[in-house]
Design a protein around this motif. Structure first.
Motif, PDB file in Angstrom:
ATOM      1  N   THR A   2      -8.704  11.640   2.184  1.00  0.00           N
ATOM      2  CA  THR A   2      -7.545  11.285   1.355  1.00  0.00           C
ATOM      3  C   THR A   2      -6.822  12.525   0.848  1.00  0.00           C
ATOM      4  O   THR A   2      -5.975  12.425  -0.046  1.00  0.00           O
ATOM      5  N   ALA A   3      -7.145  13.687   1.423  1.00  0.00           N
ATOM      6  CA  ALA A   3      -6.505  14.937   0.984  1.00  0.00           C
ATOM      7  C   ALA A   3      -5.009  14.947   1.265  1.00  0.00           C
ATOM      8  O   ALA A   3      -4.260  15.696   0.627  1.00  0.00           O
ATOM      9  N   TRP A   4      -4.554  14.112   2.189  1.00  0.00           N
ATOM     10  CA  TRP A   4      -3.134  14.068   2.533  1.00  0.00           C
ATOM     11  C   TRP A   4      -2.270  13.667   1.334  1.00  0.00           C
ATOM     12  O   TRP A   4      -1.088  13.993   1.272  1.00  0.00           O
ATOM     13  N   ARG A   5      -2.861  12.992   0.355  1.00  0.00           N
ATOM     14  CA  ARG A   5      -2.088  12.547  -0.803  1.00  0.00           C
ATOM     15  C   ARG A   5      -1.641  13.727  -1.673  1.00  0.00           C
ATOM     16  O   ARG A   5      -0.713  13.599  -2.466  1.00  0.00           O
ATOM     17  N   ALA A   6      -2.325  14.872  -1.527  1.00  0.00           N
ATOM     18  CA  ALA A   6      -1.937  16.059  -2.289  1.00  0.00           C
ATOM     19  C   ALA A   6      -0.875  16.880  -1.573  1.00  0.00           C
ATOM     20  O   ALA A   6      -0.354  17.851  -2.130  1.00  0.00           O
ATOM     21  N   ASP A   7      -0.556  16.484  -0.342  1.00  0.00           N
ATOM     22  CA  ASP A   7       0.448  17.192   0.460  1.00  0.00           C
ATOM     23  C   ASP A   7       1.728  16.357   0.447  1.00  0.00           C
ATOM     24  O   ASP A   7       1.770  15.261   1.004  1.00  0.00           O
ATOM     25  N   ARG A   8       2.764  16.876  -0.181  1.00  0.00           N
ATOM     26  CA  ARG A   8       4.002  16.100  -0.349  1.00  0.00           C
ATOM     27  C   ARG A   8       4.591  15.691   1.005  1.00  0.00           C
ATOM     28  O   ARG A   8       5.083  14.564   1.159  1.00  0.00           O
ATOM     29  N   ARG A   9       4.544  16.592   1.979  1.00  0.00           N
ATOM     30  CA  ARG A   9       5.126  16.299   3.294  1.00  0.00           C
ATOM     31  C   ARG A   9       4.385  15.149   3.981  1.00  0.00           C
ATOM     32  O   ARG A   9       5.005  14.221   4.510  1.00  0.00           O
ATOM     33  N   LYS A  10       3.067  15.197   3.959  1.00  0.00           N
ATOM     34  CA  LYS A  10       2.286  14.139   4.581  1.00  0.00           C
ATOM     35  C   LYS A  10       2.449  12.828   3.830  1.00  0.00           C
ATOM     36  O   LYS A  10       2.578  11.759   4.441  1.00  0.00           O
ATOM     37  N   ARG A  11       2.432  12.920   2.501  1.00  0.00           N
ATOM     38  CA  ARG A  11       2.560  11.703   1.698  1.00  0.00           C
ATOM     39  C   ARG A  11       3.875  10.995   1.976  1.00  0.00           C
ATOM     40  O   ARG A  11       3.920   9.767   2.118  1.00  0.00           O
ATOM     41  N   ARG A  12       4.971  11.766   2.106  1.00  0.00           N
ATOM     42  CA  ARG A  12       6.271  11.163   2.390  1.00  0.00           C
ATOM     43  C   ARG A  12       6.298  10.558   3.796  1.00  0.00           C
ATOM     44  O   ARG A  12       6.821   9.454   3.992  1.00  0.00           O
ATOM     45  N   ALA A  13       5.730  11.273   4.758  1.00  0.00           N
ATOM     46  CA  ALA A  13       5.723  10.773   6.136  1.00  0.00           C
ATOM     47  C   ALA A  13       4.933   9.477   6.241  1.00  0.00           C
ATOM     48  O   ALA A  13       5.383   8.506   6.868  1.00  0.00           O
ATOM     49  N   PHE A  14       3.763   9.437   5.616  1.00  0.00           N
ATOM     50  CA  PHE A  14       2.941   8.232   5.696  1.00  0.00           C
ATOM     51  C   PHE A  14       3.553   7.075   4.899  1.00  0.00           C
ATOM     52  O   PHE A  14       3.353   5.908   5.243  1.00  0.00           O
ATOM     53  N   PHE A  15       4.288   7.395   3.856  1.00  0.00           N
ATOM     54  CA  PHE A  15       4.999   6.355   3.122  1.00  0.00           C
ATOM     55  C   PHE A  15       5.986   5.643   4.029  1.00  0.00           C
ATOM     56  O   PHE A  15       6.004   4.408   4.120  1.00  0.00           O
ATOM     57  N   TRP A  16       6.805   6.420   4.729  1.00  0.00           N
ATOM     58  CA  TRP A  16       7.835   5.812   5.574  1.00  0.00           C
ATOM     59  C   TRP A  16       7.241   5.149   6.816  1.00  0.00           C
ATOM     60  O   TRP A  16       7.765   4.134   7.288  1.00  0.00           O
ATOM     61  N   LEU A  17       6.136   5.701   7.319  1.00  0.00           N
ATOM     62  CA  LEU A  17       5.474   5.027   8.442  1.00  0.00           C
ATOM     63  C   LEU A  17       4.919   3.672   7.995  1.00  0.00           C
ATOM     64  O   LEU A  17       5.023   2.678   8.716  1.00  0.00           O
ATOM     65  N   GLY A  18       4.332   3.627   6.796  1.00  0.00           N
ATOM     66  CA  GLY A  18       3.830   2.357   6.278  1.00  0.00           C
ATOM     67  C   GLY A  18       4.942   1.344   6.092  1.00  0.00           C
ATOM     68  O   GLY A  18       4.793   0.168   6.423  1.00  0.00           O
ATOM     69  N   ILE A  19       6.085   1.812   5.570  1.00  0.00           N
ATOM     70  CA  ILE A  19       7.236   0.927   5.398  1.00  0.00           C
ATOM     71  C   ILE A  19       7.729   0.428   6.750  1.00  0.00           C
ATOM     72  O   ILE A  19       8.058  -0.760   6.919  1.00  0.00           O
ATOM     73  N   ALA A  20       7.798   1.324   7.736  1.00  0.00           N
ATOM     74  CA  ALA A  20       8.285   0.952   9.068  1.00  0.00           C
ATOM     75  C   ALA A  20       7.395  -0.112   9.708  1.00  0.00           C
ATOM     76  O   ALA A  20       7.886  -1.095  10.283  1.00  0.00           O
ATOM     77  N   TRP A  21       6.069   0.073   9.609  1.00  0.00           N
ATOM     78  CA  TRP A  21       5.164  -0.930  10.163  1.00  0.00           C
ATOM     79  C   TRP A  21       5.295  -2.256   9.416  1.00  0.00           C
ATOM     80  O   TRP A  21       5.269  -3.336  10.020  1.00  0.00           O
ATOM     81  N   GLY A  22       5.449  -2.189   8.099  1.00  0.00           N
ATOM     82  CA  GLY A  22       5.639  -3.413   7.321  1.00  0.00           C
ATOM     83  C   GLY A  22       6.905  -4.141   7.720  1.00  0.00           C
ATOM     84  O   GLY A  22       6.918  -5.370   7.856  1.00  0.00           O
TER      85      GLY A  22
ATOM     86  N   ALA B  17       0.825  -1.205   0.000  1.00  0.00           N
ATOM     87  CA  ALA B  17       0.000   0.000   0.000  1.00  0.00           C
ATOM     88  C   ALA B  17       0.861   1.258   0.000  1.00  0.00           C
ATOM     89  O   ALA B  17       0.556   2.236  -0.697  1.00  0.00           O
ATOM     90  N   ALA B  18       1.961   1.232   0.755  1.00  0.00           N
ATOM     91  CA  ALA B  18       2.850   2.398   0.795  1.00  0.00           C
ATOM     92  C   ALA B  18       3.515   2.609  -0.561  1.00  0.00           C
ATOM     93  O   ALA B  18       3.636   3.738  -1.046  1.00  0.00           O
ATOM     94  N   LEU B  19       3.944   1.537  -1.198  1.00  0.00           N
ATOM     95  CA  LEU B  19       4.647   1.647  -2.479  1.00  0.00           C
ATOM     96  C   LEU B  19       3.750   2.159  -3.602  1.00  0.00           C
ATOM     97  O   LEU B  19       4.223   2.844  -4.518  1.00  0.00           O
ATOM     98  N   VAL B  20       2.450   1.845  -3.527  1.00  0.00           N
ATOM     99  CA  VAL B  20       1.546   2.310  -4.581  1.00  0.00           C
ATOM    100  C   VAL B  20       0.946   3.674  -4.263  1.00  0.00           C
ATOM    101  O   VAL B  20       0.109   4.186  -5.012  1.00  0.00           O
TER     102      VAL B  20
END
Length: 254
Positions: A181-201, A161-164
């Protein structure tokens, strides 16, 4: 020169009521991401998390673990199985019965006290399924199969999910904080949630990577011990880090 009825038709077409009606007719069904995000945020709320950015991190972590009751419900059934299996591997029914029995007691207590039984009931179902599999195969190590499968599924879901670009952490937090889902338009939030998803995975796959070899070599006592060590002691810091990131991304409104 336009006629009055033509002007009235154009006015009606441009009116907010007309626009709303058209929007409602063309409104799409909720997307899968929106449904997943809503479900995840609902689970977070049931775990004691809220959209109040002023909550202390310790309070959030404690709520996510379910307090002392949640800790006991999570730890004691597995601990009872490990201790009894180590002291007396046979009959297998003894250690499995103690594990399922404790899970059943926790569920009954919640029902009697009219508190939400979902956590204890989930633990009872998981303990019962694991015990049934172990009794069917006659291998104590099979009591941990559902946990191995869960780690594999959760880890895969988090990372994919993070990778896609649809981090499950982002979906949960977005709906929990009223951001959708507005966070996807915010680069800062999108990057933070990407790495959080990776960390949990990575956390789920780390559990799987350590426990699977022990399962394959039938080291039941060590497997059970490491399952406990890699459970709440790793879950709590991850919740704390996640919440600190959320507080930074969504500062509390004055």
């Amino acid at each position: 020169m336009s006629r009055p009825d033509d002007e009235q038709s154009r006015a009606d077409a441009e009116s907010p009521a007309h626009a709303d009606a058209g929007t409602g007719a063309d409104a799409a069904e909720p997307t899968a991401a929106e449904l997943i995000g809503a479900a995840l945020s609902g689970a977070a709320r049931r775990a004691g998390l809220s959209s109040d950015g002023g909550e202390r991190t310790q309070t959030v972590v404690w709520s996510a673990m379910g307090g002392w009751r949640g800790i006991l419900e999570s730890v004691l059934p597995s601990l009872a199985f490990v201790v009894l299996f180590t002291l007396r591997p046979e009959p297998l029914l003894l250690s499995l019965g103690a594990s399922v029995g404790l899970a059943a007691v926790f569920t009954v207590v919640r029902l009697v006290q009219k508190s939400p039984p979902s956590a204890a009931l989930g633990g009872l179902v998981a303990a019962g399924a694991a015990a049934g599999l172990a009794l069917w195969t006659g291998r104590g190590a099979d009591n941990f199969v559902p946990g191995l499968i869960t780690n594999a599924l959760y880890g895969s879901a988090m990372i994919i999910a993070a990778l896609v670009g649809w981090s499950l952490i982002g979906l949960a937090v977005g709906f929990l904080m009223g951001d959708g889902t507005a966070w996807r338009a915010d680069r800062r939030k999108r990057r933070a949630f990407f790495w959080l998803g990776i960390a949990w995975g990575v956390l789920f796959f780390a559990r799987l990577g350590v426990q699977l070899p022990l399962y394959l070599t039938d080291q039941v006592t060590l497997l059970g011990t490491l399952k406990l060590i890699m459970g709440l002691p790793l879950f709590a810091p991850m919740v704390a880090v996640t919440w600190l990131v959320v507080r930074a991304l969504y500062p509390r409104a004055e």
